[in-house]
Design an enzyme around this catalytic site. Sequence first.
Site, mmCIF file in Angstrom:
data_model
loop_
_atom_site.group_PDB
_atom_site.id
_atom_site.type_symbol
_atom_site.label_atom_id
_atom_site.label_comp_id
_atom_site.label_asym_id
_atom_site.label_seq_id
_atom_site.Cartn_x
_atom_site.Cartn_y
_atom_site.Cartn_z
ATOM 1 N NE ARG A 188 -84.980 -9.821 -22.520
ATOM 2 C CZ ARG A 188 -83.972 -9.249 -23.201
ATOM 3 N NH1 ARG A 188 -84.187 -8.204 -23.960
ATOM 4 N NH2 ARG A 188 -82.744 -9.736 -23.115
ATOM 5 C CG LEU A 240 -64.521 -3.435 -24.073
ATOM 6 C CD1 LEU A 240 -65.370 -2.939 -22.924
ATOM 7 C CD2 LEU A 240 -63.113 -2.864 -23.999
ATOM 8 C CB CYS A 287 -80.733 -3.874 -27.381
ATOM 9 S SG CYS A 287 -79.929 -3.084 -25.998
ATOM 10 C CG ASP A 290 -78.942 -3.668 -14.940
ATOM 11 O OD1 ASP A 290 -78.428 -4.795 -14.853
ATOM 12 O OD2 ASP A 290 -78.808 -2.940 -15.947
ATOM 13 C CB ILE A 338 -73.495 1.897 -17.648
ATOM 14 C CG1 ILE A 338 -72.944 2.070 -16.229
ATOM 15 C CG2 ILE A 338 -73.161 0.533 -18.229
ATOM 16 C CD1 ILE A 338 -71.449 1.877 -16.093
ATOM 17 N NE ARG A 362 -76.250 -3.973 -24.129
ATOM 18 C CZ ARG A 362 -77.002 -4.745 -23.321
ATOM 19 N NH1 ARG A 362 -78.263 -4.881 -23.552
ATOM 20 N NH2 ARG A 362 -76.431 -5.376 -22.327
ATOM 21 N N PRO A 363 -71.604 -2.843 -28.493
ATOM 22 C CG PRO A 363 -69.785 -1.410 -28.454
ATOM 23 C CD PRO A 363 -71.223 -1.483 -28.087
HETATM 24 C C1 EPZ Z 1 -74.454 -6.781 -18.307
HETATM 25 O O1 EPZ Z 1 -74.541 -6.446 -19.689
HETATM 26 C C2 EPZ Z 1 -75.884 -7.028 -17.851
HETATM 27 N N1 EPZ Z 1 -76.461 -8.133 -18.615
HETATM 28 C C3 EPZ Z 1 -76.714 -5.753 -18.065
HETATM 29 O O2 EPZ Z 1 -78.009 -5.995 -17.543
HETATM 30 C C4 EPZ Z 1 -76.070 -4.629 -17.253
HETATM 31 O O3 EPZ Z 1 -76.797 -3.437 -17.484
HETATM 32 C C5 EPZ Z 1 -74.615 -4.444 -17.704
HETATM 33 O O4 EPZ Z 1 -73.905 -5.700 -17.536
HETATM 34 C C6 EPZ Z 1 -73.890 -3.379 -16.898
HETATM 35 O O5 EPZ Z 1 -73.911 -3.713 -15.544
HETATM 36 C C7 EPZ Z 1 -76.131 -9.397 -18.283
HETATM 37 O O6 EPZ Z 1 -75.346 -9.644 -17.377
HETATM 38 C C8 EPZ Z 1 -76.765 -10.479 -19.090
HETATM 39 P P1 EPZ Z 1 -71.175 -4.381 -20.226
HETATM 40 P P2 EPZ Z 1 -73.179 -6.346 -20.579
HETATM 41 O O7 EPZ Z 1 -70.391 -5.216 -21.156
HETATM 42 O O8 EPZ Z 1 -72.243 -7.405 -20.154
HETATM 43 C C9 EPZ Z 1 -70.025 -1.081 -23.420
HETATM 44 C C10 EPZ Z 1 -80.340 -6.058 -17.550
HETATM 45 O O9 EPZ Z 1 -81.174 -5.153 -17.518
HETATM 46 N N2 EPZ Z 1 -69.264 -2.166 -24.065
HETATM 47 O O10 EPZ Z 1 -70.674 -4.161 -18.829
HETATM 48 O O11 EPZ Z 1 -73.579 -6.280 -21.993
HETATM 49 C C11 EPZ Z 1 -71.531 -1.281 -23.583
HETATM 50 O O12 EPZ Z 1 -71.957 -0.771 -24.823
HETATM 51 C C12 EPZ Z 1 -79.127 -5.945 -18.446
HETATM 52 O O13 EPZ Z 1 -80.394 -7.115 -16.860
HETATM 53 C C13 EPZ Z 1 -68.409 -1.856 -25.120
HETATM 54 O O14 EPZ Z 1 -68.276 -0.714 -25.513
HETATM 55 O O15 EPZ Z 1 -72.646 -4.924 -20.106
HETATM 56 C C14 EPZ Z 1 -72.105 -0.536 -22.419
HETATM 57 O O16 EPZ Z 1 -72.202 0.840 -22.751
HETATM 58 C C15 EPZ Z 1 -79.160 -4.678 -19.300
HETATM 59 N N3 EPZ Z 1 -67.732 -2.871 -25.717
HETATM 60 C C16 EPZ Z 1 -71.043 -0.714 -21.323
HETATM 61 O O17 EPZ Z 1 -69.837 -1.101 -21.996
HETATM 62 C C17 EPZ Z 1 -67.855 -4.176 -25.310
HETATM 63 O O18 EPZ Z 1 -67.188 -5.057 -25.880
HETATM 64 C C18 EPZ Z 1 -71.412 -1.772 -20.306
HETATM 65 O O19 EPZ Z 1 -71.461 -2.988 -20.973
HETATM 66 C C19 EPZ Z 1 -68.733 -4.466 -24.248
HETATM 67 C C20 EPZ Z 1 -69.435 -3.447 -23.634
#
Ligand code: EPZ
Length: 422
Positions: free
Chosen positions: A400, A127, A118, A308, A330, A123-124
């Site tokens: 959104r 984990l 995105c 965020d 992040i 956003r893999p």
């Molecule tokens: C949640 O996304 C939120 N979305 C995001 O809000 C928020 O920015 C993010 O958490 C961090 O706080 C929802 O809750 C729906 P992560 P999420 O898994 O769960 C990497 C908004 O604006 N990662 O904590 O996808 C990832 O690429 C949105 O409301 C891996 O590498 O966030 C990122 O760099 C944007 N492998 C970091 O971790 C994985 O398997 C944080 O991701 C998962 C994630």
Amino acid sequence: MDSILVTGNGPLNGQIPIAGAKNACLTLMPATLLSEEPLTLTNAPRLSDIKTMTALLQSLGAEVSSLQDGQVIAMSSHDLTSQTADYEIVRKMRASNLVLGPLLARFGEAVVSLPGGCAIGARPMDLHVDGLEALGAEIELKDGYLHAKAPGGLKGAVHEMRFASVGATENIVMAATLAKGTTVLMNAAREPEIVDLVECLRKMGAQISGEGTSTIEIQGVDRLHGATHQVVTDRIELGTYMLAPAICGGEVELLGGRMSLVESFAAKLDAAGVSVTETENGLKVARKNGRVTSVDVVTEPFPGFPTDLQAQMMALMCTAEGTAVLEERIFENRFMHAPELVRMGANIEVHGGTATVTGVERLKGAPVMATDLRASVSLILAGLAAEGETTVSRVYHLDRGYEHVVRKLEGVGAKIERIKGQ
Ligand code: EPZ
């Protein structure tokens, strides 16, 4: 496509009601898949992401009704017809991947499209996969879809995540509620939305402890029953609107706000010269004395400074006295609002994950383009304080995550209107 026209109009005064949390609702809704009985959510926000999640659950055969003008979501997944989350829906919203854990736990099978990248990053889901495999799932990637199986059911396990991923924590905790035995999840994310999810799961009969800390323990149970749950206040909407009086002057009360949701953010605002005080109805925010001063920011998992709110804080720092260094730890590409702010006269230099912002007396209104959800509202904040008119295009990003933006800001004296696109 619609756009939003903002005209700098001086200090803001009054009250802004804060809605239920988008990011809590997007994990609470898939929780319905864990039980045959109805799950009802109150205080739900009226957002396009919620509509997308509704469509996804309905595509699986769940019944989802939106009541009371969208503030109540009544769901039942008694008779599901599919366990496949299709790319067409998942690519629109990454949070669609939160059906993976529940489907696997309840049916022993799930096919979920990888979300694809995105605007803010790749956003893999490694984990998520690591954690679910620790619970005994067999997961393989085929044609862009994760094919997950747990034929004999999931089994509790001790698992430590490499990074405190919010979504992975949510998927693993939901899956573990129906696993055989005990799961201990270490380096779990601590966000309030996860605490809210656990409180809802507990109402459904789950046995969970440790939410809000880095170690969450889940005793699997045979089945979960229905519940009714009120969605927690949206701390990101709250933080966003706290910045309105900070950047424009005046005094605004954020109804429903709680200091515990925005502790590190409020501390940063205080250091920048913005007072945040708790009232019986929420949080009151006002500048302490005139122009704010620059403060450095590093985004981190909760309870650190929220990623965020980084874009919105950058808008404030564009008008601060001094130079601020914002480090985005992040996501790998979350500075797309910077070039748009520069079009408004901001002085920002981006090098990799660091943006150096030297404040200017006043920004100048200009036509700018929203690139992602939080960038869009950062540009609106800048427009509120800028001299002249700012037109923010592509506001479908805004829809959104922010309900009734125009009405909420007009209510405190902003000069803002939505222009229907051709
Ligand atoms: C949640 O996304 C939120 N979305 C995001 O809000 C928020 O920015 C993010 O958490 C961090 O706080 C929802 O809750 C729906 P992560 P999420 O898994 O769960 C990497 C908004 O604006 N990662 O904590 O996808 C990832 O690429 C949105 O409301 C891996 O590498 O966030 C990122 O760099 C944007 N492998 C970091 O971790 C994985 O398997 C944080 O991701 C998962 C994630």
